[in-house]
Each structure stands twice: as C-alpha cells, then as structure tokens.
Scaffold this motif. Structure first.
Motif: not given
Length: 459
Positions: A285, A373-374, A376-377, A380-381, A413
């Motif tokens: 991120p 946002r990055e 979190t993405a 999730e991956k 994060d």
C-alpha cells in the motif's frame, strides 16, 4: 529609486496580479510539499518494516536446474561450507536443515488422525536443524514453544528433539524423557532426549503441505543427531537448505557476492534468494500511494507552472513602457531583471511559508485516507487466498503456493508525516526555479531591445 523599494511598490500597486500569482505559487508549493512529505513518510515506514522483518537470504535448490543432465537428485552442500558463509560479517544469525524418514521404536506411536502415513508403520519426517528458533513458523509466531528450549548450534551434535504436543500426549512424553528412533535404513537406531514440546495450530486433518503427513507428527532434531541415523558413515555432514538473517537489508548484494566466492562450485544446483515477501506484503500500500501522490504532484505542479508562466509573460509585456522609461532614465538592465526576480522571490517565499503551515496536516489526513483504502484492499486480497484441497498441488486450479500470504505481516495502514528543513529547501528550490525561469526569460527578451524601440512600439 532603490530597485528593492520599487519592487515593493510594484507588488502593492498590482495587488490583483500579485494575489493571483501568490495563489498559483501556493498551489504549486502545497502539491510539491505534499508529494515530498508522502515520499519521506512512506520511505521511513518501509525502512521500519525492513528493520522489523529483517533481511533474509535463503539457500535452496534451484528448481530451474533440477533434473539437468537426467538427474532428479536434489543437491546437497557441506555444512562446513554453510558455516563459513554464516561467519561472514553481514550475517547476524543463520541456520540450515536436512530431512529424512525416521521411525518410532518400541511402544511409541504416531499421533492419530490425518492422512495415512506413506512412510510405513511408525514412520514420519525427521528434520534436522541447526537453530530451530529461525524456522519460519517459529519466527512468525505460528508455532509456539510450550516447554523446553530450542535446538541451537551449540548443541548441534547432541541427540535432542522438538516434538509436537499431540505426539507428546500420545506417548506421555515430557521434556527430559527419551525416545528411540530408527533411520531410513530401518537398522540404525539411536536414543534421543525430548528437548522441547511445541504447538502447531493446524488440525490433524490438514496434511502438512510439503510432506503430506499429520502436522502433529513432525519431528525436529539436531542436525548431528539425525544425520547419524542416515547411515552415511563418517562422511561430512551435508544439508539441503539454509537461511541467513543479515544485519541490514542493504548488504544483500555484498553478502551474495562473498557467499559465491567462498562456496564456489559447491553452490551448483542452488540459488541464493532474498526472502523479502513479508516486506513486500507490508509495504505494497505504501508504494501505491507514493506513486499516486507523485503523479498528482507532477500534474498539478506542471499545470501551475504553465499558468504562472503565462501570468509572468503577460505581466512583462504590460510593463514594456515602464521598462522603456526606466532604461531611458539610465537604469541598468541588470537592475530591472533583479527587480523582477525580487518580486517573484518575495511572492514565492510567502507561498512556501503559507504552505508549510497547513500542508503537513492536510497531507497527514489525505495520506491516512489513501493508505487506509489501499491497506484495506490489500488485506481483503490476503484474506481471500485459499490453499488447494488436501492432496492437490493447486496447479490445476491456478493456485500458486508462492502467492500464499505471509503470516503476521499485515499491510501498513498508517504513516507519520513530518516536516523538516530539507523538505522546505526542496520546495523552495523548485518554486524559485519555476518562478525565475517564468519571469526572467520573457523579461530578458524585452530588455534586449533599446529604450527607443520599447517606447516606440509601446505595449
């Protein structure tokens, strides 16, 4: 009149143009400063991540060379050679390992559950390690040492074992108890002391992916003790893989060069690979928001510079008569150019000072939102990755084991934005360079003309 005073009067007399120039400079300064601050913050976060994870270089077989020349024999290297590599100044700690089938003797039994062992009655995997604390699962915290102590290089020739708690419960073993093992030849036997009991959180029904056995039956032992079960005689100890923890990630190149020099042809069939997967997972991120911030910085800064250049060119043309009168009165051209430079420097300095007041807090907020946002993405991956079903390599489902996420390496994060003198110097230099070029070039072109030409042609 002093050209410094004249510059001040000019700025005040043209307040509208001055405010417009200040606003343009403020946008340029704020965006450049935001880009610099995000770059600095992400660089610091990456450095901290590398220090927390540590630099690791793995010595393992080169799959690209496996099977070359018609041989499917996995390469092995003398432990003494690995010891010489481990003695290099760049190395903080190191370990190596080898494995073979071992067979429980006497009344000892394997832990129940899981797939049926393909290694025969009482057969399981015995992995000899120099330092068990450096095994990836122990380093990541996935495995927990419940009692006893780790296997270390100081006791590599002792006959000690680390066993999983399910195997220990199955046989009523505690630290200090003894158990007899036979080697793969089913003839060579030796008595080992239980030096430690660890916990593997995987259920018995989930096969160990590399050896397809109940994870509760994995046995780790000293390299000297388990190698004696191999029936290899008095030859030198050979190992199949090694891992080196370096003092600093920046010395990986130097370490690899020295390792190849020391080992020479002994490294044939092996590769030295940096294990920076955890760092890449954590800093993904950061790289994303850095590239986004850099692109935005350049786009807005270039657009602002173009607007500034148009404003400066227009302002110079509007002052042709002023230049002509001053030159006719005997003013030097260098002083007129100096006046233009002073005006732009004054506006640029004010813009940089204002941007330094609010840019850090705005950058912190924007960076937190973008990075959140990055991250979190990315998380999730990581959470969506699933291993192939038991007994499958995953190749037919398009699953690559190399894509397996590293545990305890969550994407970063948060970043901390901090303004220092170097950042202000960078922004000031960029702003002044743009302003001076935008103003000095058209001003110099006008001043190359004679006063008569300027006054005759007017505006």
């Amino acid at each position: 009149m002093n050209f410094v005073k004249r510059a001040g009067l000019s700025l005040w007399a043209r307040r509208g143009r001055t405010l417009l120039t200040l606003a343009t400079f403020l946008v340029i300064s704020a965006m450049v400063l935001a880009g610099v601050l995000i770059n600095d913050a992400t660089a610091r976060a990456e450095q901290q991540a590398r220090r927390s994870v540590g630099a690791e270089v793995n010595l393992d077989m080169d799959l690209g060379q496996l099977g070359g020349g018609g041989s499917l024999q996995a390469p092995r290297i003398d432990a003494a050679t690995v010891d010489r590599i481990g003695a290099l100044p760049q190395v903080q700690r190191y370990t190596y390992s080898m494995w073979d089938r071992v067979i429980l003797q006497g009344d000892a039994e394997l832990a129940g559950g899981g797939p049926e062992s393909a290694m025969g009655p009482g057969g399981t995997v015995g992995t000899g390690v120099l330092d068990s604390s450096l095994l990836p699962d122990f380093r990541s915290g996935n495995f927990t040492l419940l009692s006893g102590r780790h296997l270390t290089a100081a006791g590599k020739d002792e006959k000690r074992l680390l066993i999983e708690e399910r195997l220990a419960k199955q046989n009523g073993l505690e630290v200090g108890d003894t158990i007899t093992l036979a080697g793969n030849d089913e003839k060579t036997t030796s008595e080992f002391t239980v030096g430690g009991i660890y916990r593997d959180p995987r259920p018995s029904t989930e096969p160990e992916p590399e050896y397809d056995i109940n994870p509760g039956n994995m046995v780790y032992g000293t390299v000297g003790g388990l190698s004696a079960l191999g029936g290899g005689g008095s030859g030198p100890l050979k190992v199949g893989k090694a891992a080196f923890l370096l003092e600093d990630a920046d010395v990986q190149g130097a370490f690899k060069d020295e390792a190849r020099r020391i080992a020479g042809s002994a490294l044939d069939g092996f590769e030295l690979a940096a294990n920076d997967k955890a760092v890449q997972q954590m800093t993904g991120p950061l790289k994303s928001i850095r590239s986004t911030a850099t692109v935005a910085m350049w786009l807005i800064a270039l657009a602002g510079a173009a607007v500034l250049a148009l404003l400066a060119n227009l302002a110079v043309k509007q002052r042709r008569t002023e230049y002509g009168v001053l030159l006719a009165m005997g003013e030097k051209k260098s002083r007129l150019v100096g006046q233009q430079a002073l005006e732009i420097v004054a506006v640029a300095a004010l813009a940089v000072a204002l941007s330094a007041l609010f840019a850090p807090s705005l950058t912190q907020s924007a960076g937190r939102a973008l990075l959140g946002r990055e991250a979190t993405a990315a998380q999730e991956k990581i959470n969506s990755w699933e291993p192939p079903p038991p007994g499958s390599t995953g190749l037919d489902q398009g699953i690559d084991w190399n894509d397996k996420p590293v545990e305890n390496a969550d994407p970063i994060d948060t970043i901390t934005v901090a303004l220092d003198a170097g950042d202000l110097t960078t922004v000031s230099g960029a702003g002044l360079a743009v302003g001076l070029l935008a103003t000095a070039v058209p001003a110099t072109s006008v001043l190359r003309l004679s006063p008569r030409t300027i006054l005759t042609k007017g505006k």
